[in-house]
Enzyme design. Structure first.
Site, mmCIF file in Angstrom:
data_model
loop_
_atom_site.group_PDB
_atom_site.id
_atom_site.type_symbol
_atom_site.label_atom_id
_atom_site.label_comp_id
_atom_site.label_asym_id
_atom_site.label_seq_id
_atom_site.Cartn_x
_atom_site.Cartn_y
_atom_site.Cartn_z
ATOM 1 C CB CYS A 49 -2.040 -3.031 -2.289
ATOM 2 S SG CYS A 49 -2.920 -2.869 -1.977
ATOM 3 C CE LYS A 94 -8.342 2.840 -3.090
ATOM 4 N NZ LYS A 94 -6.620 3.238 -3.058
HETATM 5 C C1 EPZ Z 1 -2.285 5.027 -8.330
HETATM 6 O O1 EPZ Z 1 -1.083 4.461 -7.585
HETATM 7 C C2 EPZ Z 1 -3.438 4.456 -7.551
HETATM 8 N N1 EPZ Z 1 -3.215 4.443 -6.203
HETATM 9 C C3 EPZ Z 1 -3.680 2.917 -7.808
HETATM 10 O O2 EPZ Z 1 -4.823 2.101 -6.975
HETATM 11 C C4 EPZ Z 1 -3.227 2.126 -9.334
HETATM 12 O O3 EPZ Z 1 -2.948 0.966 -9.497
HETATM 13 C C5 EPZ Z 1 -1.940 2.863 -9.857
HETATM 14 O O4 EPZ Z 1 -2.064 4.817 -9.288
HETATM 15 C C6 EPZ Z 1 -2.196 3.094 -11.225
HETATM 16 O O5 EPZ Z 1 -3.455 4.060 -12.232
HETATM 17 C C7 EPZ Z 1 -3.974 5.122 -5.351
HETATM 18 O O6 EPZ Z 1 -4.539 6.667 -6.415
HETATM 19 C C8 EPZ Z 1 -3.473 5.668 -4.132
HETATM 20 P P1 EPZ Z 1 1.667 5.020 -10.270
HETATM 21 P P2 EPZ Z 1 0.603 5.144 -7.876
HETATM 22 O O7 EPZ Z 1 2.469 6.049 -9.815
HETATM 23 O O8 EPZ Z 1 -0.437 6.119 -8.008
HETATM 24 C C9 EPZ Z 1 6.233 2.659 -10.850
HETATM 25 C C10 EPZ Z 1 -5.541 0.897 -6.049
HETATM 26 O O9 EPZ Z 1 -6.047 -0.930 -5.426
HETATM 27 N N2 EPZ Z 1 6.638 4.017 -10.524
HETATM 28 O O10 EPZ Z 1 0.677 4.875 -11.248
HETATM 29 O O11 EPZ Z 1 0.990 4.297 -6.807
HETATM 30 C C11 EPZ Z 1 5.184 1.781 -10.291
HETATM 31 O O12 EPZ Z 1 5.639 1.359 -9.597
HETATM 32 C C12 EPZ Z 1 -4.425 1.307 -6.177
HETATM 33 O O13 EPZ Z 1 -6.518 1.532 -5.618
HETATM 34 C C13 EPZ Z 1 8.208 3.601 -10.255
HETATM 35 O O14 EPZ Z 1 8.423 3.086 -10.905
HETATM 36 O O15 EPZ Z 1 0.295 4.074 -9.243
HETATM 37 C C14 EPZ Z 1 3.779 1.159 -10.846
HETATM 38 O O16 EPZ Z 1 4.619 0.181 -11.259
HETATM 39 C C15 EPZ Z 1 -3.341 0.066 -6.265
HETATM 40 N N3 EPZ Z 1 8.615 4.689 -9.718
HETATM 41 C C16 EPZ Z 1 3.803 1.948 -12.400
HETATM 42 O O17 EPZ Z 1 4.367 2.984 -12.057
HETATM 43 C C17 EPZ Z 1 7.545 5.588 -9.417
HETATM 44 O O18 EPZ Z 1 8.461 6.897 -8.544
HETATM 45 C C18 EPZ Z 1 2.348 3.036 -11.949
HETATM 46 O O19 EPZ Z 1 2.612 2.981 -10.424
HETATM 47 C C19 EPZ Z 1 6.605 6.209 -9.457
HETATM 48 C C20 EPZ Z 1 5.839 4.543 -10.019
#
Ligand code: EPZ
Length: 455
Positions: free
Chosen positions: A137, A39
Site C-alpha cells: 500500500c 493476513k
Molecule cells: C506490517 O507492515 C503490516 N503489514 C502493516 O499492515 C502494518 O500497518 C504494519 O506492520 C505496522 O503494524 C504486514 O504485516 C504485511 P513496519 P510492515 O515495518 O512490516 C518504517 C495492512 O493494512 N520502516 O512495522 O511493512 C516504515 O516505513 C498493512 O494490513 C523503516 O523505516 O510495517 C513505517 O513507517 C499496512 N525501515 C514503520 O517503520 C524499515 O526497514 C512501520 O513499518 C522498515 C520499516
C-alpha cells in the site's frame, strides 16, 4: 507447477480486479460475520515453512489475494502447496526448495511486500536470495533499510541490481548478531526472527515489535524447534539451531478485519457479531470504540458490536502494539465524521496514511490534514512536513460519490462511508480490498447491505 493468483483463490471468491461496487447507503448493517486467520501472520507463517525440513500445516488461512501471492512465490521456489485436512488449511512441503529466476519472482510478487521476508529462509536453504522491487500500500516511503542492515549483520552480502536486490552468503552459514532496531518495525522483527532461528550462535534483538502477530510467529517457529525467548522492554533472544522441522499451527484471528467490521457497525448504527474475535488482542481498540459511543459484548465465540446512544468525538494516536493499531484508524474515521464535535487522529506509524480522506471530503466530510503532531506527544514525523494528523469536525451527512480505492484499509473505510451515505456511490478498484478482507462481498450481503457488483 505454479498456481496463478486468480486460481489460487477458493471457488466463489471473486478476484474483483475490474469490478465496481454500486452501493446505496442508509441501511444499518446487521448480522454475523466470521473472521479467520490474520493476513499479517498467515503470510509470514507460510514463509516460515521454507525453514523446515518436513511438511508444515497452517490452519484458518484466510482466502485473500495476499495469501495467493505468497502461495505462488513458494511454488516458484519449489515448495509443494496443497489443501489440508479441513477447510482453510494449507500444507507446505519444502523438501525440494530450489532457486527461482528473478523474472518469475517479479511476476508473482505483484503488489506484495512479503518477498523481503523470503531472504533469511532462502539464504539458509540455498545460500542466495533475490528480492524484486517491493509493492504494498502507498501509505509512506516504506524503506527496507532496517531489513538490509540486519541481514548484513548476519553475514549476508547485499547487492543492489537494477531489477532488485541479490543476497548471498559467500562466507558460508549466517551467524548470530546483536541488532537494535531504530523503530519497532514489524517487518524487520520478522526478518530477524526468520533469519536468526537457523543462524550459528545467539542473536539479541532490541527495540523489537511485539504485535500479537509477532508472538504468534514466535509460537510457529518454536513449534518447528527454534529457541526464542522474549524478555522485558522489547528484547528478543534467539539461539540458532542447525535444523528445524515442519509445524502444525492455527493462525491467530485477524484483529484488523474484526476492528473494521466493528467500525462499520458503529458508523451505520447497526449490530454486527464478529465470530472469532477475541478481547485480549483488541483491548486498545475496544477502549476507543467505547469512548466513541460504541457498545460491545464479549462472548465465547466472538464479540458483538453496536452503537450506544450518540457518536462521540475522540482523540486517537496510532502507535506500535499495545498502542492503537495504524490499520484500525481508516474505518473509524467515517464514524468520527458523524460524531458531534472535533476528533483528532495523529498517525505516528506511517507518514502518508490519510490519502483515503480525500474521497470522504468529496462525500461531504469535514476533514483537515496537518503536518503538526496533533496528539499528546511528538512523533518521528513532526517538523518533517508529513501530512500525518487529521482534524475531523462533525456531525455531517455523507452523500454518494464516485470513488477509486487507494489502498487496503482506505478501501474498507470507503465501503463504510458509502454504506452510511445518502444516495449511490460507485466504488472502483475494489480488488485491493480482497487483498486483506476474505469474502467481503458475501459478508456485506449477509449484513443486509444494499449494493450491486458491476463487473
Ligand atoms: C506490517 O507492515 C503490516 N503489514 C502493516 O499492515 C502494518 O500497518 C504494519 O506492520 C505496522 O503494524 C504486514 O504485516 C504485511 P513496519 P510492515 O515495518 O512490516 C518504517 C495492512 O493494512 N520502516 O512495522 O511493512 C516504515 O516505513 C498493512 O494490513 C523503516 O523505516 O510495517 C513505517 O513507517 C499496512 N525501515 C514503520 O517503520 C524499515 O526497514 C512501520 O513499518 C522498515 C520499516
Amino acid at each position: 507447477m505454479t498456481t496463478p493468483v486468480r486460481d489460487a483463490l477458493p471457488d466463489g471468491v471473486p478476484a474483483l480486479t475490474g469490478d465496481v461496487l454500486a452501493i446505496r447507503g442508509g441501511r444499518p448493517l446487521r448480522g454475523r460475520v466470521d473472521v479467520k486467520g490474520a493476513k499479517n501472520l498467515a503470510t509470514k507463517a507460510m514463509v516460515a515453512s521454507l525453514l523446515g525440513e518436513t511438511v508444515s500445516t497452517l490452519r484458518d488461512v484466510p482466502a485473500i489475494s495476499d495469501v495467493a501471492v505468497v502461495r505462488s512465490l513458494l511454488e516458484v521456489h519449489g515448495v509443494r502447496v496443497s489443501e489440508g485436512d479441513e477447510p482453510g488449511a494449507l500444507v507446505f512441503d519444502p523438501s525440494d526448495v530450489e532457486s527461482a529466476h528473478f523474472e518469475e519472482i517479479d511476476a508473482h510478487a505483484g503488489a506484495s511486500r512479503i518477498p523481503i521476508l523470503f531472504c533469511g529462509p532462502l539464504l539458509h536453504r540455498l545460500g542466495q536470495a533475490f528480492i524484486p522491487d517491493l509493492g504494498g500500500c502507498r501509505i509512506g516511503d516504506r524503506p527496507i533499510d532496517f531489513h538490509l542492515d540486519a541481514l548484513r549483520k548476519f553475514g549476508a552480502v547485499v547487492e543492489k541490481l537494477p531489477s532488485g536486490i541479490r543476497l548471498s552468503t559467500p562466507n558460508g552459514r549466517l551467524h548470530g548478531a546483536n541488532i537494535h532496531l531504530p523503530y519497532p518495525s514489524v517487518g524487520a522483527t520478522e526478518q530477524v526472527l526468520l533469519t536468526a532461528v537457523r543462524a550459528e550462535g545467539v542473536t539479541e534483538l532490541r527495540n523489537a515489535a511485539i504485535e500479537p502477530e509477532i508472538m504468534d510467529l514466535i509460537a510457529v517457529l518454536q513449534k518447528m524447534g527454534a529457541i526464542i525467548s522474549y524478555e522485558p522492554n522489547r528484547v528478543i533472544v534467539i539461539e540458532g539451531v542447525e535444523k528445524l522441522r515442519g509445524y502444525d499451527h492455527r493462525s491467530i484471528f485477524d484483529r484488523n478485519e474484526a476492528a473494521s467490521w466493528a467500525s462499520a457497525a458503529l458508523a451505520t448504527d447497526g449490530e454486527i457479531f464478529v465470530g472469532g474475535a477475541k478481547q485480549q488482542e483488541m483491548l486498545t481498540f475496544l477502549n476507543v470504540f467505547r469512548k466513541a459511543g460504541g457498545w460491545f459484548d464479549i462472548q465465547e465465540d466472538g464479540i458483538l458490536f453496536r452503537r450506544e446512544g450518540e457518536l462521540r468525538p475522540v482523540v486517537v494516536e496510532t502507535d506500535v502494539h499495545p498502542g492503537f493499531m495504524t490499520d484500525w484508524q481508516q474505518p473509524l474515521v467515517v464514524a468520527l465524521a458523524k460524531a458531534k464535535g472535533i476528533s483528532i487522529v495523529h498517525e505516528t506509524v506511517y507518514e502518508q496514511r490519510f490519502g483515503f480522506t480525500e474521497a470522504l471530503v468529496d462525500m461531504g466530510a469535514t476533514i483537515q490534514i496537518h503536518t503538526e503532531c496533533l496528539g499528546s506527544h511528538a512523533c518521528r514525523f513532526g517538523q518533517r512536513n508529513y501530512q500525518h494528523s487529521a482534524v475531523i469536525a462533525g456531525p455531517v451527512s455523507l452523500h454518494g460519490a464516485d470513488i477509486v480505492v487507494p489502498d487496503l484499509r482506505g478501501g474498507f473505510s470507503h465501503l463504510v462511508a458509502a454504506l452510511t451515505a445518502e444516495g449511490e456511490s460507485r466504488i472502483s478498484n475494489v480488488g485491493i480490498i480482497a487483498r486483506g478482507y476474505e469474502r467481503f462481498i458475501e459478508k456485506l450481503q449477509v449484513l443486509g447491505a444494499d449494493f450491486d457488483v458491476d463487473g
